[in-house]
Design an enzyme around this catalytic site. Sequence first.
Site, PDB file in Angstrom:
ATOM      1  CG  ASP A 141      15.791 -83.959  -7.993  1.00 48.87           C
ATOM      2  OD1 ASP A 141      16.673 -83.262  -8.516  1.00 48.87           O
ATOM      3  OD2 ASP A 141      15.595 -85.149  -8.313  1.00 48.87           O
ATOM      4  CG  HIS A 153      19.799 -76.807 -14.804  1.00 46.13           C
ATOM      5  ND1 HIS A 153      19.038 -77.344 -15.828  1.00 46.13           N
ATOM      6  CD2 HIS A 153      20.556 -75.842 -15.380  1.00 46.13           C
ATOM      7  CE1 HIS A 153      19.346 -76.742 -16.962  1.00 46.13           C
ATOM      8  NE2 HIS A 153      20.262 -75.828 -16.723  1.00 46.13           N
TER       9      HIS A 153
HETATM   10  P1  ADP Z   1      19.556 -85.438 -12.347  1.00 44.70           P
HETATM   11  O1  ADP Z   1      19.664 -84.337 -13.324  1.00 44.70           O
HETATM   12  O2  ADP Z   1      19.709 -85.033 -10.923  1.00 44.70           O
HETATM   13  O3  ADP Z   1      20.428 -86.608 -12.650  1.00 44.70           O
HETATM   14  P2  ADP Z   1      16.916 -85.931 -13.543  1.00 44.70           P
HETATM   15  O4  ADP Z   1      15.879 -86.932 -13.131  1.00 44.70           O
HETATM   16  O5  ADP Z   1      16.418 -84.567 -13.731  1.00 44.70           O
HETATM   17  O6  ADP Z   1      18.070 -86.005 -12.424  1.00 44.70           O
HETATM   18  O7  ADP Z   1      17.607 -86.365 -14.888  1.00 44.70           O
HETATM   19  C1  ADP Z   1      18.187 -87.621 -15.018  1.00 44.70           C
HETATM   20  C2  ADP Z   1      18.319 -87.958 -16.493  1.00 44.70           C
HETATM   21  O8  ADP Z   1      19.245 -89.039 -16.619  1.00 44.70           O
HETATM   22  C3  ADP Z   1      17.017 -88.447 -17.113  1.00 44.70           C
HETATM   23  O9  ADP Z   1      16.905 -87.935 -18.422  1.00 44.70           O
HETATM   24  C4  ADP Z   1      17.167 -89.959 -17.137  1.00 44.70           C
HETATM   25  O10 ADP Z   1      16.500 -90.607 -18.199  1.00 44.70           O
HETATM   26  C5  ADP Z   1      18.651 -90.131 -17.307  1.00 44.70           C
HETATM   27  N1  ADP Z   1      19.084 -91.405 -16.674  1.00 44.70           N
HETATM   28  C6  ADP Z   1      18.879 -91.790 -15.414  1.00 44.70           C
HETATM   29  N2  ADP Z   1      19.350 -93.020 -15.198  1.00 44.70           N
HETATM   30  C7  ADP Z   1      19.867 -93.433 -16.356  1.00 44.70           C
HETATM   31  C8  ADP Z   1      20.523 -94.629 -16.773  1.00 44.70           C
HETATM   32  N3  ADP Z   1      20.754 -95.664 -15.958  1.00 44.70           N
HETATM   33  N4  ADP Z   1      20.924 -94.675 -18.046  1.00 44.70           N
HETATM   34  C9  ADP Z   1      20.731 -93.632 -18.872  1.00 44.70           C
HETATM   35  N5  ADP Z   1      20.136 -92.493 -18.533  1.00 44.70           N
HETATM   36  C10 ADP Z   1      19.706 -92.389 -17.291  1.00 44.70           C
HETATM   37  C1  G6P Z   2      22.364 -82.351 -12.123  1.00 43.05           C
HETATM   38  C2  G6P Z   2      23.017 -81.008 -12.318  1.00 43.05           C
HETATM   39  C3  G6P Z   2      23.754 -80.965 -13.655  1.00 43.05           C
HETATM   40  C4  G6P Z   2      24.710 -82.134 -13.753  1.00 43.05           C
HETATM   41  C5  G6P Z   2      23.976 -83.446 -13.523  1.00 43.05           C
HETATM   42  C6  G6P Z   2      24.885 -84.667 -13.548  1.00 43.05           C
HETATM   43  O1  G6P Z   2      21.372 -82.493 -13.058  1.00 43.05           O
HETATM   44  O2  G6P Z   2      22.053 -79.975 -12.235  1.00 43.05           O
HETATM   45  O3  G6P Z   2      24.451 -79.748 -13.787  1.00 43.05           O
HETATM   46  O4  G6P Z   2      25.357 -82.163 -15.007  1.00 43.05           O
HETATM   47  O5  G6P Z   2      23.322 -83.405 -12.264  1.00 43.05           O
HETATM   48  O6  G6P Z   2      25.937 -84.517 -12.663  1.00 43.05           O
HETATM   49  P1  G6P Z   2      27.460 -84.513 -13.127  1.00 43.05           P
HETATM   50  O7  G6P Z   2      28.221 -84.164 -11.897  1.00 43.05           O
HETATM   51  O8  G6P Z   2      27.727 -85.908 -13.600  1.00 43.05           O
HETATM   52  O9  G6P Z   2      27.620 -83.516 -14.230  1.00 43.05           O
END
Ligand code: ADP
Ligand code: G6P
Length: 471
Positions: free
Chosen positions: A371, A162
Amino acid sequence: MRQSSLVVVSNRLPIDDSVAPDGACEWRRSPGGLAGALHAILDRTPATWVGWGGKVGDAPALPDIGSLRMRPMGLTSEEHSGYYEGFANSTLWPLYHDAVLPPVFDRGWWETYRAVNQRFARAAAEAVEPGGTVWVQDYHLQLVPQMIRELRPDVLIGFFLHVPFPPPELFMQLPRRLDLLRGMLGADLVGFQRPQAAHNIAQLAVKLLGARVTGDDQITLDGRAIRTGAFPMSIDVAEMQALAARRDVRERAAQLRSDLGRPRRVLLSVDRLDYIKGIEHRLTAYSELLRDGRVKVRDTVMVQVAVPSRERVDSYRALRHRIEGEVGRINGEHGRVGEPAIHYLIQPFDRAELAALYQTADVMVVTPLRDGMNLVAKEYVAARADASGALVLSEFAGAADELEDAFLVNPHDVDGLKETLLRAMEADPADLERRMTAMRSHLVGHDIVAWARAYLTTLDRTGRVAAGLRK
Ligand code: ADP
Ligand code: G6P
């Protein structure tokens, strides 16, 4: 143990033990993209999901969700620190994200990483029925594909990364590079977010393992063909569109707008609190615009939503400290009574509240330094039912390949970021509508189900596995 024809393995399960007292299970949407997005397609699929329940200690007992069986794994405190916080999140994570922070190479972590991978591999091997499919997710479990191959040569093995896969010169820094590469290449199909990653792994496999490139997106290693390819991940577009159309969500958006004091422009960012997200660069840009009088708190406000992440890792703790100091400084220097420059909300929100926030924002500011994909950018686009709003998006997010009609920006160039923010804020509504309409129509054809279907159909060539997915 009952076995499944499809077994998904990821570090984190999409639910934890915050199960309602009556035993009914609530999905806990993990704030990360992986678990949230995958749950959207698996909630109606007969499959088993192997993963960590999210707390240190024994595996919690988690109920199945519909036809999806949970196989929770425990992590001891040593494993949590050596495997999760250590090798996965302090070595691989920064290295894979362009080394925006220096990766930490601690020789003590490797053995724990390997042992946890072995345990997850065994659990998956037990859970999959003869001739079935195991789909391994992400950088935490990079050794699992090869381990499953040794345990269960009869099954089909997929691996999807991912996060970005770095260029060879960065990957080469890893002390355990050969094991990590061989681990991933244990899969039949290695999937990435962006095409460049597939080129990177092919180059590395040739250079380090003596593999041969035997076709477009195909490597042959030790006489076995391994396919690679880019499968850009997406979101549950229909879910976000349905939320955005709900009357209570629209009313909530209007309420939020009025709570914000009816500014002419609302800028929004939503991130996990991670140093890859470029939060500090965006705060610098915004603060300089305020300082130079090019933006006024009278008519513009920024909302920064952040979810705490990996809080015991020093670099994350330090980041939070710096950001909170900077938000305090900006509000102190530029805010007025009743008119802060930035609203900083460090708390989880449910999907409806996020949809309302997206509808409130005139400009969505997504500025990661690197990212894998960034699903937040896609969620914003899906929530803009009236095709209004501007998306400012970093070129270094995987999403930039698809959302070409965003205001693309290099977040390292703070002056460029300032100009792009101003352009997005002042853009002609007709131009915004054209851009948003193009991005929305792309997303409709490229949602999370399309992603999973494309990957699984490439993996098994027959479409049999994908046939079980939600339509
Ligand atoms: P990452 O996987 O690195 O966290 P992404 O942008 O791909 O970044 O995915 C983040 C996910 O987490 C999104 O689906 C977003 O809606 C969710 N998210 C981000 N901030 C919040 C929050 N404060 N509360 C709930 N969900 C959140
Ligand atoms: C990214 C990674 C995921 C991970 C997520 C949240 O999206 O690709 O594998 O689950 O961040 O991070 P965490 O350490 O809370 O699982």
